[in-house]
Design an enzyme around this catalytic site. Sequence first.
Site, mmCIF file in Angstrom:
data_model
loop_
_atom_site.group_PDB
_atom_site.id
_atom_site.type_symbol
_atom_site.label_atom_id
_atom_site.label_comp_id
_atom_site.label_asym_id
_atom_site.label_seq_id
_atom_site.Cartn_x
_atom_site.Cartn_y
_atom_site.Cartn_z
ATOM 1 N N HIS A 1 0.832 -1.204 0.000
ATOM 2 C CA HIS A 1 0.000 0.000 0.000
ATOM 3 C C HIS A 1 0.870 1.258 0.000
ATOM 4 C CE1 HIS A 1 -2.319 -3.308 1.718
ATOM 5 N NE2 HIS A 1 -3.411 -2.689 1.316
ATOM 6 N N HIS B 1 -4.015 3.136 -3.502
ATOM 7 C CA HIS B 1 -4.223 2.672 -2.123
ATOM 8 C C HIS B 1 -3.462 1.374 -1.838
ATOM 9 C CE1 HIS B 1 -6.239 1.019 1.446
ATOM 10 N NE2 HIS B 1 -6.240 -0.105 0.764
ATOM 11 N N GLU C 1 -18.428 -4.185 23.918
ATOM 12 C CA GLU C 1 -17.592 -5.374 24.106
ATOM 13 C C GLU C 1 -16.319 -5.342 23.256
ATOM 14 O OE1 GLU C 1 -20.812 -5.430 23.237
ATOM 15 O OE2 GLU C 1 -21.813 -6.109 25.065
ATOM 16 N N HIS D 1 -29.237 -15.472 23.919
ATOM 17 C CA HIS D 1 -28.249 -15.323 24.983
ATOM 18 C C HIS D 1 -27.540 -16.629 25.330
ATOM 19 C CE1 HIS D 1 -30.038 -11.452 25.313
ATOM 20 N NE2 HIS D 1 -29.412 -11.132 26.424
#
Length: 690
Positions: A26, A261, A411, A473
Amino acid sequence: MPRSDLRADAIRALSMDAVQAAGSGHPGMPMGMAEVAVALWGGHLNHNPLDPAWPDRDRFVLSNGHGSMLLYSLLHLTGYALPIDELKRFRQLHSKTPGHPEVGYAPGIETTTGPLGQGLANAVGMALAERLLAAEFNRDGLPIVDHRTYAFVGDGCLMEGISHEACSLAGTWKLGKLIVFYDDNGISIDGEVGGWFTDDTPARFRAYGWNVVEAVDGHDVGAVDAAIRRARAQDERPTLICCRTLIGKGAPAKAGSAECHGAPLGDAEIAAARDAMDWPHPPFVIPDAVYAAFDARKAGARKQACWETLMAAYRAKHPRLAAEFDRRQRGALPDKFAQRAARQAKALQAQAETMATRQASQHAIAFFAKALPELVGGSADLTGSNLTRWPAARDYAAGHGGNYLHYGVREFAMAAIINGLQLHRGVRAFGGTFLMFSEYARNALRMAALMRVNPVFVFTHDSIGLGEDGPTHQPVEQLAALRLTPNMDVWRPCDTVETLVAWQVALEHASTPTSLVLSRQSLPCQARSRQQLADIRKGGYVLKREAGALQAILIATGSEVDIAVQAWRELAALGIHARVVSMPSCHMFDQQDPAYRHAVLPFDVPALAVEAGVTAGWRKYVGRRGEVVGIDTFGESAPAGELYRHFGLTAARVADSARKLIAQASATGRNDFSGARSAAHRRRAIPIHG
Ligand SMILES: Cc1ncc(C[n+]2csc(CCOP(=O)(O)OP(=O)(O)O)c2C)c(N)n1
Ligand SMILES: [Mg+2]
């Protein structure tokens, strides 16, 4: 041409030439951020190339890690032990210059980046570690912890959701010594970002409580320098410096387009760039004057020497704190750690209490926190469920430090920030959520394992045993997925004693992260001999032994261990000689010597595994002809006891399956069991690089 431009052009030349030599990479980002890098590394970054581990160095994180050649160029040019030959070997096997920067390869790489956004969250963790340690160790006139964390980010990092989670926290936590440079080039892989990224980024960061320096010309070293000065003039708020840049600047035809890029520019474009930059030097040849201008060794050594003087004064005045600081930097456990843990395990065995392993974990944390002041806990808004907070914990408050973090419902950022805390060194971080939501954190868990850092992730509510919250869950495949990650130690303890040992082993790991998988529901304490107690840390051991010639092995973990023990009793009552193997950590068990593994799981005996999760992972222990009692569907919403019956996770079912297995084995001949299992036995601990 002013000297700073020459330095930037040296970065451009090295980057385009190394990418061209590798045939991939890159070039766009390093060429576009060259002046920003010169402003920071030339004028502000406190570091010592001769000692990349100097504890009070500034941290630098390249969150847009695809621009790795920018960082390799800077490390090489400023005097780190990264010779030009390593840049020539960019992206090649066993070079110090892999495609994306990886911790442990080139000196000076603070974190492994590439998964966009995570480096930024690591940087937040590093800046937080600095604040925690400063609050704990600094004394009047002796600021031994006093450094900044700098990060480069691109559009990609800021599009990723984790940037929201982490930067929101950085604002709330007032991490004023965090300074982030946004490579605002308007380009990502698909082209001009106007079609998919139109946020008002400065307004967004101001809303987080950040100090924002807007519209800086990223190709004007003086302008970037001034922006850094503004950022450093205050330490109330983290700073975002928005740098307008041109991707691939210096490449006449490709600059400003997504084309540069992530692909080599090509010989013709590189030749044109050389002309345009007036850079006559061949690939990988840098004029001495440029080396001299970049060389940070003398200044770095001087800065470190100043700090050593400060540290010497600190040692004289606060010898105990200084010794503690040194121990933390080494990552060493305190004296007698193992002996104390062994005594505690013995005491817990004697108490034989019935409790949920999440609660046993809370007791373990409280026990270990007494000896380990470096413990920094937290939870993603489930403190009362994960039971990650201990009585003496102090909530973090900006300016006052602390050792407990409320990450909010974030999280992924929590896990990546924990990685940053670990990479910084000086603290030992853990954080909790439900096992189900380990998935939200998943790539950061993998990065911990890849980077060989050693945090502890506390995952509670580990199965259908959580009951009525239902299948959204109830984890089913998460345990197996965590175990699949190389260098991730996963413990699923069955009672108070195994939970303590799991914590002990997790804390003893120097280069392995641990996932502790814990029950919501109460579990009885299993009886153990002294030897069995000692064998827990081996990851798998015989918990109930056969009374005669061994006919079947029942392998279980966590909440299913007691089910296996009950089945063992039922079988014993029928005169069937089975054994129960408790296997809280497959990772540790797989590292034992073959003789031990064979003694616990003899090849030629029918084996059955029982675990409230997907069955696939257990095949390596039970073989093709063995049996796994588990759950290969999603869970259901109902009381836990009812669910265990519904899914057939009962002693009666396990005993019945074992009987069938024994019958089959005697009909077909036992040796059929040996093939698949012996392959598993031969498998050694998975080697990882680095
Ligand atoms: C999590 C993640 N998703 C996707 C990628 C693949 N990827 C690498 S760079 C990139 C585009 C990034 O755009 P930007 O940050 O603006 O980089 P620039 O082209 O400006 O250098 C993508 C999608 C990645 N590395 N990480
Ligand atoms: Mg971009």
